[in-house]
Design a protein around this motif. Structure first.
Motif, PDB file in Angstrom:
ATOM      1  N   TYR A 182       0.800  -1.218   0.000  1.00  0.00           N
ATOM      2  CA  TYR A 182       0.000   0.000   0.000  1.00  0.00           C
ATOM      3  C   TYR A 182       0.837   1.274   0.000  1.00  0.00           C
ATOM      4  CZ  TYR A 182      -3.112  -3.732   1.410  1.00  0.00           C
ATOM      5  OH  TYR A 182      -3.791  -4.925   1.467  1.00  0.00           O
ATOM      6  N   ASP A 183       1.963   1.268   0.685  1.00  0.00           N
ATOM      7  CA  ASP A 183       2.819   2.457   0.690  1.00  0.00           C
ATOM      8  C   ASP A 183       3.374   2.735  -0.704  1.00  0.00           C
ATOM      9  OD1 ASP A 183       2.565   3.237   3.373  1.00  0.00           O
ATOM     10  OD2 ASP A 183       4.025   1.730   4.011  1.00  0.00           O
ATOM     11  N   TYR A 218     -15.725   2.410   9.367  1.00  0.00           N
ATOM     12  CA  TYR A 218     -14.641   1.828  10.163  1.00  0.00           C
ATOM     13  C   TYR A 218     -13.966   2.867  11.056  1.00  0.00           C
ATOM     14  CZ  TYR A 218     -15.230  -2.686   8.064  1.00  0.00           C
ATOM     15  OH  TYR A 218     -15.759  -3.901   7.704  1.00  0.00           O
ATOM     16  N   LYS A 219     -14.030   4.120  10.659  1.00  0.00           N
ATOM     17  CA  LYS A 219     -13.571   5.172  11.567  1.00  0.00           C
ATOM     18  C   LYS A 219     -14.467   5.191  12.800  1.00  0.00           C
ATOM     19  CE  LYS A 219     -12.863  10.153  12.072  1.00  0.00           C
ATOM     20  NZ  LYS A 219     -12.910  11.492  11.424  1.00  0.00           N
ATOM     21  N   ALA A 220     -15.771   5.036  12.603  1.00  0.00           N
ATOM     22  CA  ALA A 220     -16.709   4.999  13.729  1.00  0.00           C
ATOM     23  C   ALA A 220     -16.407   3.824  14.651  1.00  0.00           C
ATOM     24  CB  ALA A 220     -18.142   4.906  13.208  1.00  0.00           C
ATOM     25  N   VAL A 221     -16.082   2.674  14.076  1.00  0.00           N
ATOM     26  CA  VAL A 221     -15.732   1.504  14.882  1.00  0.00           C
ATOM     27  C   VAL A 221     -14.516   1.811  15.757  1.00  0.00           C
ATOM     28  CG1 VAL A 221     -14.910  -0.881  14.800  1.00  0.00           C
ATOM     29  CG2 VAL A 221     -16.714  -0.137  13.236  1.00  0.00           C
ATOM     30  N   CYS A 222     -13.543   2.503  15.162  1.00  0.00           N
ATOM     31  CA  CYS A 222     -12.328   2.857  15.907  1.00  0.00           C
ATOM     32  C   CYS A 222     -12.641   3.864  17.011  1.00  0.00           C
ATOM     33  CB  CYS A 222     -11.277   3.437  14.969  1.00  0.00           C
ATOM     34  SG  CYS A 222     -10.575   2.229  13.824  1.00  0.00           S
ATOM     35  N   ALA A 241      -6.962   0.083   3.517  1.00  0.00           N
ATOM     36  CA  ALA A 241      -6.319  -1.195   3.843  1.00  0.00           C
ATOM     37  C   ALA A 241      -5.315  -1.028   4.981  1.00  0.00           C
ATOM     38  CB  ALA A 241      -5.636  -1.767   2.607  1.00  0.00           C
ATOM     39  N   LYS A 242      -4.569   0.070   4.964  1.00  0.00           N
ATOM     40  CA  LYS A 242      -3.623   0.339   6.051  1.00  0.00           C
ATOM     41  C   LYS A 242      -4.381   0.533   7.367  1.00  0.00           C
ATOM     42  CE  LYS A 242      -0.035   2.927   5.490  1.00  0.00           C
ATOM     43  NZ  LYS A 242       0.832   4.106   5.186  1.00  0.00           N
ATOM     44  N   GLY A 243      -5.510   1.220   7.296  1.00  0.00           N
ATOM     45  CA  GLY A 243      -6.313   1.428   8.490  1.00  0.00           C
ATOM     46  C   GLY A 243      -6.859   0.129   9.055  1.00  0.00           C
ATOM     47  N   ARG A 244      -7.320  -0.743   8.188  1.00  0.00           N
ATOM     48  CA  ARG A 244      -7.869  -2.028   8.653  1.00  0.00           C
ATOM     49  C   ARG A 244      -6.774  -2.877   9.294  1.00  0.00           C
ATOM     50  NH1 ARG A 244     -12.699  -3.331   5.923  1.00  0.00           N
ATOM     51  NH2 ARG A 244     -12.716  -5.287   7.085  1.00  0.00           N
ATOM     52  N   ALA A 245      -5.571  -2.831   8.730  1.00  0.00           N
ATOM     53  CA  ALA A 245      -4.448  -3.588   9.300  1.00  0.00           C
ATOM     54  C   ALA A 245      -4.106  -3.067  10.690  1.00  0.00           C
ATOM     55  CB  ALA A 245      -3.235  -3.499   8.382  1.00  0.00           C
ATOM     56  N   LEU A 246      -4.150  -1.752  10.863  1.00  0.00           N
ATOM     57  CA  LEU A 246      -3.871  -1.157  12.177  1.00  0.00           C
ATOM     58  C   LEU A 246      -4.968  -1.516  13.176  1.00  0.00           C
ATOM     59  CD1 LEU A 246      -2.606   2.301  10.908  1.00  0.00           C
ATOM     60  CD2 LEU A 246      -1.254   0.672  12.260  1.00  0.00           C
ATOM     61  N   MET A 247      -6.197  -1.602  12.706  1.00  0.00           N
ATOM     62  CA  MET A 247      -7.298  -2.029  13.584  1.00  0.00           C
ATOM     63  C   MET A 247      -7.044  -3.427  14.130  1.00  0.00           C
ATOM     64  SD  MET A 247     -10.781  -0.757  11.656  1.00  0.00           S
ATOM     65  CE  MET A 247     -11.847  -1.554  12.877  1.00  0.00           C
ATOM     66  N   GLU A 248      -6.583  -4.317  13.259  1.00  0.00           N
ATOM     67  CA  GLU A 248      -6.324  -5.694  13.682  1.00  0.00           C
ATOM     68  C   GLU A 248      -5.247  -5.753  14.758  1.00  0.00           C
ATOM     69  OE1 GLU A 248      -5.520  -8.245  10.413  1.00  0.00           O
ATOM     70  OE2 GLU A 248      -7.419  -7.826   9.385  1.00  0.00           O
ATOM     71  N   LYS A 249      -4.340  -4.770  14.742  1.00  0.00           N
ATOM     72  CA  LYS A 249      -3.287  -4.712  15.753  1.00  0.00           C
ATOM     73  C   LYS A 249      -3.744  -3.983  17.016  1.00  0.00           C
ATOM     74  CE  LYS A 249       0.446  -4.658  12.312  1.00  0.00           C
ATOM     75  NZ  LYS A 249       1.570  -3.862  11.742  1.00  0.00           N
ATOM     76  N   GLY A 250      -4.945  -3.431  16.975  1.00  0.00           N
ATOM     77  CA  GLY A 250      -5.462  -2.707  18.127  1.00  0.00           C
ATOM     78  C   GLY A 250      -5.013  -1.266  18.204  1.00  0.00           C
ATOM     79  N   ASP A 251      -4.361  -0.756  17.145  1.00  0.00           N
ATOM     80  CA  ASP A 251      -3.891   0.627  17.126  1.00  0.00           C
ATOM     81  C   ASP A 251      -4.970   1.494  16.478  1.00  0.00           C
ATOM     82  OD1 ASP A 251      -2.514   2.982  17.131  1.00  0.00           O
ATOM     83  OD2 ASP A 251      -0.689   2.177  16.214  1.00  0.00           O
ATOM     84  N   GLU A 271      -5.560   6.954   9.150  1.00  0.00           N
ATOM     85  CA  GLU A 271      -5.581   6.401   7.789  1.00  0.00           C
ATOM     86  C   GLU A 271      -6.955   6.593   7.144  1.00  0.00           C
ATOM     87  OE1 GLU A 271      -3.101   5.416   6.038  1.00  0.00           O
ATOM     88  OE2 GLU A 271      -1.585   5.384   7.626  1.00  0.00           O
ATOM     89  N   PHE A 272      -8.018   6.357   7.911  1.00  0.00           N
ATOM     90  CA  PHE A 272      -9.363   6.542   7.357  1.00  0.00           C
ATOM     91  C   PHE A 272      -9.612   8.013   7.037  1.00  0.00           C
ATOM     92  CE2 PHE A 272     -10.213   2.590   9.985  1.00  0.00           C
ATOM     93  CZ  PHE A 272     -10.127   1.741   8.899  1.00  0.00           C
TER      94      PHE A 272
END
Length: 207
Positions: free
Chosen positions: A58-59, A134-138, A90-100, A107-108
């Protein structure tokens, strides 16, 4: 094979590079093809970004897009915007999975603002819904419930019509998820059931 033969005979023809890129099932092939020569056409650069996104790089996709100045064009806005938004999403979703969640929110937010150099735009705000949801979920995860509820509510305010069907067929899915957030499980089920019936019907419609 005929396109590849044509390209060997005309190695500087960017139209042939573009045609090969859009029919290739292998994103690494597309990357190698485009990087083999210095290409500058907007659509070829977009295909390079798409290939990087498909590879999960993605980068590199973002670097490709942001290092090029695109000419605004009628009908090509989403082709460029989609790759930019997808990479940040995609970067945001990956960070979500890590709990960040805080980093994911950034990212969103990036996905929701298109740089001027992309020469791109959005026809309908429904394009923003996946990033907003997904921003709302975060936001909910970090305890900012008021801000989360505002975004969930915004998703629910959007009316399904011809343009939302064109730009985000999954809108009913996100609205059902938002309804579940507010504890309206029966309404959520009704939205999904109606959408499923509509989708199943359209699977048998000849275009």
């Amino acid at each position: 094979k005929l396109l590849e033969k044509a390209l060997r005979l005309n190695p500087d023809d960017e139209q042939l590079v573009y045609e090969l890129s859009i029919i290739s099932p292998d994103p690494q092939y597309t990357v190698n093809l485009i990087l083999n020569n210095k290409h500058t056409r907007d659509d070829v650069i977009t295909e390079l970004a798409r290939a990087y996104n498909q590879l999960g790089e993605y980068d590199k996709a973002l670097e490709t897009l942001l290092s090029h100045t695109f000419v605004a064009c009628e009908g090509g806005e989403h082709a460029i915007a989609d790759q930019y938004m997808f990479a940040h999403h995609a970067k945001g979703r990956a960070l979500m999975e890590k709990g960040d969640y805080k980093a994911a929110i950034k990212e969103f937010d990036e996905a929701l603002v298109l740089p001027q150099s992309l020469g791109s735009g959005i026809w309908n705000e429904v394009k923003y819904v996946p990033h907003q949801y997904y921003k709302a979920v975060c936001l909910e995860a970090i305890g900012d419930l008021a801000a989360a509820d505002e975004l969930y509510g915004h998703v629910l305010k959007l009316k399904q019509d011809y343009f939302t069907e064109m730009h985000l067929k999954a809108l009913p899915y996100y609205q059902a998820l938002a309804l579940r957030h507010f504890g309206k499980d029966l309404e959520a089920r009704a939205v999904i059931d109606a959408a499923r019936k509509d989708w199943q019907k359209k699977m048998h419609v000849e275009d």
